[in-house]
Design a protein around this motif. Sequence first.
Motif, short mmCIF file in Angstrom:
data_model
loop_
_atom_site.label_atom_id
_atom_site.label_comp_id
_atom_site.label_asym_id
_atom_site.label_seq_id
_atom_site.Cartn_x
_atom_site.Cartn_y
_atom_site.Cartn_z
N UNK A 56 165.56 4.73 115.03
CA UNK A 56 164.19 4.06 115.56
C UNK A 56 163.44 4.46 116.64
N UNK A 57 164.36 5.21 117.41
CA UNK A 57 163.65 5.53 118.84
C UNK A 57 163.75 7.04 119.28
N UNK A 58 162.56 7.56 119.52
CA UNK A 58 162.73 8.91 120.23
C UNK A 58 162.10 9.01 121.44
N UNK A 59 162.55 9.92 122.44
CA UNK A 59 162.02 10.16 123.49
C UNK A 59 161.94 11.54 123.96
N UNK A 60 160.55 11.97 124.38
CA UNK A 60 160.66 13.37 124.78
C UNK A 60 160.02 13.72 126.18
N UNK A 61 160.34 14.61 126.75
CA UNK A 61 160.18 14.71 128.26
C UNK A 61 159.66 16.16 128.23
N UNK A 62 158.32 16.64 128.39
CA UNK A 62 157.99 18.12 128.04
C UNK A 62 157.53 18.28 129.69
N UNK A 63 158.13 19.21 130.31
CA UNK A 63 157.82 19.60 131.73
C UNK A 63 157.43 21.16 131.84
N UNK A 64 156.42 21.24 132.43
CA UNK A 64 155.82 22.30 132.71
C UNK A 64 154.88 22.21 134.01
N UNK A 65 153.67 22.35 134.25
CA UNK A 65 152.84 22.03 135.21
C UNK A 65 153.03 20.74 135.95
N UNK A 66 153.49 19.89 134.83
CA UNK A 66 153.34 18.39 134.97
C UNK A 66 154.37 18.00 133.99
N UNK A 67 154.85 16.64 133.94
CA UNK A 67 155.42 15.92 133.14
C UNK A 67 154.78 15.39 131.94
N UNK A 68 155.11 15.49 130.79
CA UNK A 68 154.42 14.19 129.86
C UNK A 68 155.64 13.75 129.22
N UNK A 69 155.60 12.50 129.06
CA UNK A 69 156.48 11.78 128.26
C UNK A 69 155.94 11.34 127.14
N UNK A 70 156.79 11.15 125.77
CA UNK A 70 156.41 10.83 124.73
C UNK A 70 157.54 9.79 124.12
N UNK A 71 157.19 8.46 123.85
CA UNK A 71 158.08 7.59 123.18
C UNK A 71 157.37 7.49 121.45
N UNK A 72 158.68 7.92 120.75
CA UNK A 72 158.12 7.26 119.46
C UNK A 72 158.98 6.35 119.11
N UNK A 73 158.42 5.58 118.18
CA UNK A 73 159.37 4.33 117.49
C UNK A 73 158.95 4.28 116.02
N UNK A 74 159.97 4.03 115.17
CA UNK A 74 160.00 4.02 113.72
C UNK A 74 160.37 2.60 113.35
N UNK A 75 159.23 2.11 112.42
CA UNK A 75 159.51 0.62 111.96
C UNK A 75 159.38 0.44 110.72
N UNK A 76 160.67 0.29 109.77
CA UNK A 76 160.32 0.31 108.55
C UNK A 76 159.59 -0.76 108.14
N UNK A 77 158.55 -0.64 107.03
CA UNK A 77 157.69 -1.45 106.32
C UNK A 77 158.21 -2.01 105.18
#
Length: 109
Positions: A56-77
């Motif tokens: 249900x949860x993903x976390x990504x950090x893209x590091x380059x000139x600056x960091x971008x953090x992305x959180x992904x959440x999965x919810x069953x319907x």
Amino acid sequence: MHSALEMPEGVVTLEGHKRLTMMDSRTNQMDEDGVVHRDDTVGEDSKLESWNIGPGITYQRFSRMFDIVMMGTVSPIDDQSLELRFNFSLPKRAERPAQALHRGLYEGD
């Protein structure tokens, strides 16, 4: 992948219900004004850290000139569908380069 200059080097670690992926790659260089240089001879190092925690949860950090953090959440319907949401976080000073990075990754080529 996503306009990378070469195949990324990566390591995947499995730990119970968690999966960690660390990747280093060489990508097109982006200057401080957010301009992505498409010349294959001009590149910069980038890093991706990706955590998957259960189904249900993903976390990504893209590091380059600056960091971008992305959180992904999965919810069953129901038994046939789910809802997937992405939330991004980045430094205020990175808004303009981040827009250019998005164009470079998803609207380029």
